[in-house]
Design a protein around this motif. Structure first.
Motif, PDB file in Angstrom:
ATOM      1  N   ALA A 355       0.827  -1.210   0.000  1.00 62.42           N
ATOM      2  CA  ALA A 355       0.000   0.000   0.000  1.00 62.42           C
ATOM      3  C   ALA A 355       0.858   1.255   0.000  1.00 62.42           C
ATOM      4  CB  ALA A 355      -0.924  -0.007   1.205  1.00 62.42           C
ATOM      5  N   LEU A 356       2.050   1.160   0.603  1.00 63.38           N
ATOM      6  CA  LEU A 356       2.949   2.313   0.642  1.00 63.38           C
ATOM      7  C   LEU A 356       4.002   2.263  -0.462  1.00 63.38           C
ATOM      8  CD1 LEU A 356       3.630   2.639   4.489  1.00 63.38           C
ATOM      9  CD2 LEU A 356       1.987   3.891   3.095  1.00 63.38           C
ATOM     10  N   SER A 357       3.811   1.380  -1.411  1.00 61.88           N
ATOM     11  CA  SER A 357       4.844   1.156  -2.422  1.00 61.88           C
ATOM     12  C   SER A 357       5.098   2.378  -3.286  1.00 61.88           C
ATOM     13  CB  SER A 357       4.461  -0.032  -3.308  1.00 61.88           C
ATOM     14  OG  SER A 357       3.217   0.220  -3.944  1.00 61.88           O
ATOM     15  N   TYR A 358       4.120   3.279  -3.339  1.00 60.34           N
ATOM     16  CA  TYR A 358       4.337   4.480  -4.145  1.00 60.34           C
ATOM     17  C   TYR A 358       5.464   5.334  -3.585  1.00 60.34           C
ATOM     18  CZ  TYR A 358       1.939   7.186  -0.533  1.00 60.34           C
ATOM     19  OH  TYR A 358       1.588   7.779   0.656  1.00 60.34           O
ATOM     20  N   LEU A 359       5.839   5.122  -2.321  1.00 59.07           N
ATOM     21  CA  LEU A 359       6.923   5.900  -1.735  1.00 59.07           C
ATOM     22  C   LEU A 359       8.276   5.507  -2.319  1.00 59.07           C
ATOM     23  CD1 LEU A 359       5.909   5.882   2.049  1.00 59.07           C
ATOM     24  CD2 LEU A 359       5.648   7.744   0.395  1.00 59.07           C
ATOM     25  N   ILE A 360       8.399   4.240  -2.759  1.00 56.16           N
ATOM     26  CA  ILE A 360       9.687   3.773  -3.264  1.00 56.16           C
ATOM     27  C   ILE A 360      10.070   4.479  -4.560  1.00 56.16           C
ATOM     28  CG2 ILE A 360      10.971   1.747  -4.077  1.00 56.16           C
ATOM     29  CD1 ILE A 360       9.332   0.065  -2.134  1.00 56.16           C
ATOM     30  N   PRO A 361       9.204   4.498  -5.597  1.00 56.61           N
ATOM     31  CA  PRO A 361       9.581   5.265  -6.798  1.00 56.61           C
ATOM     32  C   PRO A 361       9.720   6.750  -6.525  1.00 56.61           C
ATOM     33  CG  PRO A 361       7.309   4.456  -6.957  1.00 56.61           C
ATOM     34  CD  PRO A 361       7.937   3.770  -5.796  1.00 56.61           C
ATOM     35  N   ARG A 362       8.912   7.301  -5.597  1.00 53.76           N
ATOM     36  CA  ARG A 362       9.066   8.720  -5.266  1.00 53.76           C
ATOM     37  C   ARG A 362      10.436   8.988  -4.628  1.00 53.76           C
ATOM     38  NH1 ARG A 362       3.571  11.470  -2.834  1.00 53.76           N
ATOM     39  NH2 ARG A 362       2.275  11.241  -4.689  1.00 53.76           N
ATOM     40  N   PHE A 363      10.845   8.065  -3.737  1.00 53.83           N
ATOM     41  CA  PHE A 363      12.157   8.216  -3.111  1.00 53.83           C
ATOM     42  C   PHE A 363      13.266   8.137  -4.155  1.00 53.83           C
ATOM     43  CE2 PHE A 363      15.892   6.211  -1.123  1.00 53.83           C
ATOM     44  CZ  PHE A 363      16.197   7.175  -0.177  1.00 53.83           C
ATOM     45  N   ALA A 364      13.120   7.189  -5.103  1.00 50.51           N
ATOM     46  CA  ALA A 364      14.121   7.059  -6.164  1.00 50.51           C
ATOM     47  C   ALA A 364      14.159   8.312  -7.036  1.00 50.51           C
ATOM     48  CB  ALA A 364      13.821   5.827  -7.013  1.00 50.51           C
ATOM     49  N   GLU A 365      12.984   8.867  -7.350  1.00 46.37           N
ATOM     50  CA  GLU A 365      12.934  10.082  -8.163  1.00 46.37           C
ATOM     51  C   GLU A 365      13.543  11.268  -7.412  1.00 46.37           C
ATOM     52  OE1 GLU A 365       8.926  10.711  -9.336  1.00 46.37           O
ATOM     53  OE2 GLU A 365       8.778   8.825 -10.456  1.00 46.37           O
ATOM     54  N   ARG A 366      13.295  11.324  -6.105  1.00 50.30           N
ATOM     55  CA  ARG A 366      13.857  12.425  -5.316  1.00 50.30           C
ATOM     56  C   ARG A 366      15.376  12.323  -5.251  1.00 50.30           C
ATOM     57  NH1 ARG A 366      10.917  13.780   0.240  1.00 50.30           N
ATOM     58  NH2 ARG A 366       9.292  14.109  -1.331  1.00 50.30           N
ATOM     59  N   ARG A 367      15.872  11.104  -5.110  1.00 48.31           N
ATOM     60  CA  ARG A 367      17.327  10.912  -5.121  1.00 48.31           C
ATOM     61  C   ARG A 367      17.908  11.340  -6.454  1.00 48.31           C
ATOM     62  NH1 ARG A 367      19.694   7.046  -1.849  1.00 48.31           N
ATOM     63  NH2 ARG A 367      21.567   7.607  -3.032  1.00 48.31           N
ATOM     64  N   LYS A 368      17.202  10.994  -7.523  1.00 47.64           N
ATOM     65  CA  LYS A 368      17.668  11.377  -8.858  1.00 47.64           C
ATOM     66  C   LYS A 368      17.697  12.895  -9.000  1.00 47.64           C
ATOM     67  CE  LYS A 368      16.252  11.400 -13.687  1.00 47.64           C
ATOM     68  NZ  LYS A 368      15.200  11.008 -14.641  1.00 47.64           N
ATOM     69  N   ALA A 369      16.618  13.564  -8.562  1.00 49.00           N
ATOM     70  CA  ALA A 369      16.554  15.026  -8.660  1.00 49.00           C
ATOM     71  C   ALA A 369      17.659  15.671  -7.839  1.00 49.00           C
ATOM     72  CB  ALA A 369      15.188  15.514  -8.201  1.00 49.00           C
ATOM     73  N   ALA A 370      17.949  15.104  -6.656  1.00 51.10           N
ATOM     74  CA  ALA A 370      19.009  15.661  -5.813  1.00 51.10           C
ATOM     75  C   ALA A 370      20.362  15.528  -6.486  1.00 51.10           C
ATOM     76  CB  ALA A 370      19.019  14.963  -4.456  1.00 51.10           C
ATOM     77  N   ARG A 371      20.620  14.385  -7.135  1.00 47.62           N
ATOM     78  CA  ARG A 371      21.900  14.204  -7.819  1.00 47.62           C
ATOM     79  C   ARG A 371      22.035  15.175  -8.989  1.00 47.62           C
ATOM     80  NH1 ARG A 371      20.857   8.591  -6.840  1.00 47.62           N
ATOM     81  NH2 ARG A 371      19.976   8.403  -8.948  1.00 47.62           N
ATOM     82  N   ILE A 372      20.918  15.335  -9.734  1.00 49.06           N
ATOM     83  CA  ILE A 372      20.958  16.260 -10.872  1.00 49.06           C
ATOM     84  C   ILE A 372      21.201  17.686 -10.394  1.00 49.06           C
ATOM     85  CG2 ILE A 372      19.587  17.262 -12.732  1.00 49.06           C
ATOM     86  CD1 ILE A 372      18.228  14.561 -13.057  1.00 49.06           C
ATOM     87  N   SER A 373      20.497  18.070  -9.318  1.00 54.32           N
ATOM     88  CA  SER A 373      20.666  19.415  -8.776  1.00 54.32           C
ATOM     89  C   SER A 373      22.097  19.650  -8.291  1.00 54.32           C
ATOM     90  CB  SER A 373      19.672  19.639  -7.629  1.00 54.32           C
ATOM     91  OG  SER A 373      19.844  20.912  -7.062  1.00 54.32           O
ATOM     92  N   LYS A 374      22.662  18.649  -7.637  1.00 53.99           N
ATOM     93  CA  LYS A 374      24.033  18.763  -7.144  1.00 53.99           C
ATOM     94  C   LYS A 374      25.012  18.881  -8.297  1.00 53.99           C
ATOM     95  CE  LYS A 374      27.331  16.453  -4.082  1.00 53.99           C
ATOM     96  NZ  LYS A 374      27.567  15.258  -3.213  1.00 53.99           N
ATOM     97  N   LYS A 375      24.761  18.111  -9.353  1.00 55.47           N
ATOM     98  CA  LYS A 375      25.642  18.156 -10.521  1.00 55.47           C
ATOM     99  C   LYS A 375      25.581  19.528 -11.195  1.00 55.47           C
ATOM    100  CE  LYS A 375      26.508  15.782 -14.898  1.00 55.47           C
ATOM    101  NZ  LYS A 375      26.041  14.676 -15.804  1.00 55.47           N
ATOM    102  N   ARG A 376      24.366  20.078 -11.282  1.00 56.87           N
ATOM    103  CA  ARG A 376      24.217  21.390 -11.917  1.00 56.87           C
ATOM    104  C   ARG A 376      24.894  22.481 -11.096  1.00 56.87           C
ATOM    105  NH1 ARG A 376      17.829  21.175 -13.821  1.00 56.87           N
ATOM    106  NH2 ARG A 376      18.158  19.806 -15.637  1.00 56.87           N
TER     107      ARG A 376
END
Length: 386
Positions: A355-376
């Protein structure tokens, strides 16, 4: 690489596997805290599920009704409805199958067809009434189906007490007649010739000879394939899904929304009734007894649909997992001494994480956004220095 990570963690199969691993992990911690060896307990549970051919056959038989109710719930979810009344529809199917089957004395194909048709029809009408209330009066299907679950339970107990159906000396109804049995070779395997034949094949002796093997699981697989085809390859399926995704757009497109809602609930209920018919005709004691509480076949089907992310094919595998846990729980208690409530905890945790599985892809997307932001930021800082 980031895109691959996103698609990987967004896949329902991956999310289900993660939920199952977390469920067993939590169960292991609880077993350890209660003083039971977690590794040995989990190993015993798995061995009880698939250790012998008899166990595998029993798991399949235990899973079959749950798969059917799971398919019913999953179909409703795919069409935008939440059929929490699968338990009541299953009960109505069981009562109908038992009542009709106990009165029939026709040739086997005719008798079986009549039992299955009556169980599916009653369960479909019972679910269709929920759809009608939603379509005509706007009553939410969750509220209506919850109330109808209790009505089905007490109606079943009332029928069990009727003189015409009540078997004296018991708390249940007369069992269905032999002509309605759907087990594979139920009488031949008890004859001398059948016993002599099975002695030559240990696997068949363990499965066919010691369990009520029937065609229910095969029909469940066919039903899953049919539902997948109906939803994705037919005009009716398109209309049902369109109503579930956007009722206003569907109405604007000329789809009869009210009829689609009723039809979706009826198909969902018919699947629950089909599972009930196979349970009554395909497994002992072939009857219904007075219920003091819900048997949770429909509610477990609800959990199966959640774990499968409403995938009809996924419901088959999720149902097998549920049946295996419920069957293996008895072995866990007898061999290790661990309470069977541990199984309910495992199931609850698995459903919770699904039921909480939607948090996993959201967490992965947030990690991705953080890496992109850090790289920029690094790139911007480098350009400023230059």
């Amino acid at each position: 690489m980031n895109t691959e990570n996103k698609s990987f963690f967004s896949h329902p199969f991956v999310l289900t596997i993660i939920a199952i691993i977390l469920g067993f992990g939590v169960a292991a911690l609880i077993l350890l805290a209660a003083g039971y060896p977690p590794v040995e307990s989990i190993r015993t549970l798995l061995e009880s599920m698939v250790g012998r051919p008899k166990d595998i056959s029993s798991v399949i038989m235990r899973s079959t009704p749950i798969i059917f109710t799971g398919l019913g719930v999953a179909f409703a979810i795919k069409t935008g409805l939440f059929n929490i009344g699968a338990e009541g529809q299953y009960i109505m199917g069981c009562v109908t199958a038992t009542a009709v089957g106990s009165m029939l004395d026709f040739p086997k194909p005719v008798a079986i067809l009549m039992v299955f048709a009556s169980a599916m029809l009653v369960a479909a009408l019972y679910a269709g009434f929920v759809g009608l209330l939603k379509a005509r009066l706007g009553i939410h299907e969750v509220i209506a189906s919850i109330m109808l679950n209790w009505i089905a339970l007490y109606f079943s107990n009332w029928v069990c007490g009727l003189d015409f159906f009540h078997k004296p000396g018991t708390i249940g109804m007369y069992p269905v007649n032999y002509c309605t049995y759907t087990m594979i070779l139920p009488f031949w395997k008890r004859t001398e010739a059948g016993q002599a034949f099975l002695e030559q094949y240990p696997v068949l002796k363990e499965t066919l000879g010691r369990t009520d093997v029937n065609a229910g699981f095969l029909v469940a697989v066919i039903a899953a394939l049919w539902i997948t085809h109906l939803l994705n390859r037919t005009r009716k399926g398109y209309e049902l899904r369109a109503v579930g995704q956007n009722i206003h757009a569907a109405r604007f497109a000329g789809i009869n929304v009210n009829k689609s809602i009723v039809h979706a609930m009826m198909i969902s209920g018919a699947l629950c009734g089909l599972g009930a018919a196979f349970y009554i005709t395909g497994q002992s004691p072939h009857t219904v007894s007075t219920l003091s509480a819900f048997e949770n076949v429909g509610f477990n089907g609800l959990s199966v649909a959640f774990i499968a992310f409403s995938s009809p094919i996924g419901c088959v595998f999720a149902g097998l997992l549920f049946g295996g846990l419920l069957y293996g729980g008895a072995g866990l208690q007898s061999k290790v001494g661990a309470p069977t409530e541990i199984i309910n905890i495992v199931i609850g945790v698995i459903v919770f994480f699904c039921a909480l599985s939607y948090l996993i892809p959201r967490f992965a997307e947030r990690r991705k956004a953080a890496r992109i932001s850090k790289k920029r930021r690094k790139e911007k800082g480098g350009s400023n220095v230059n």
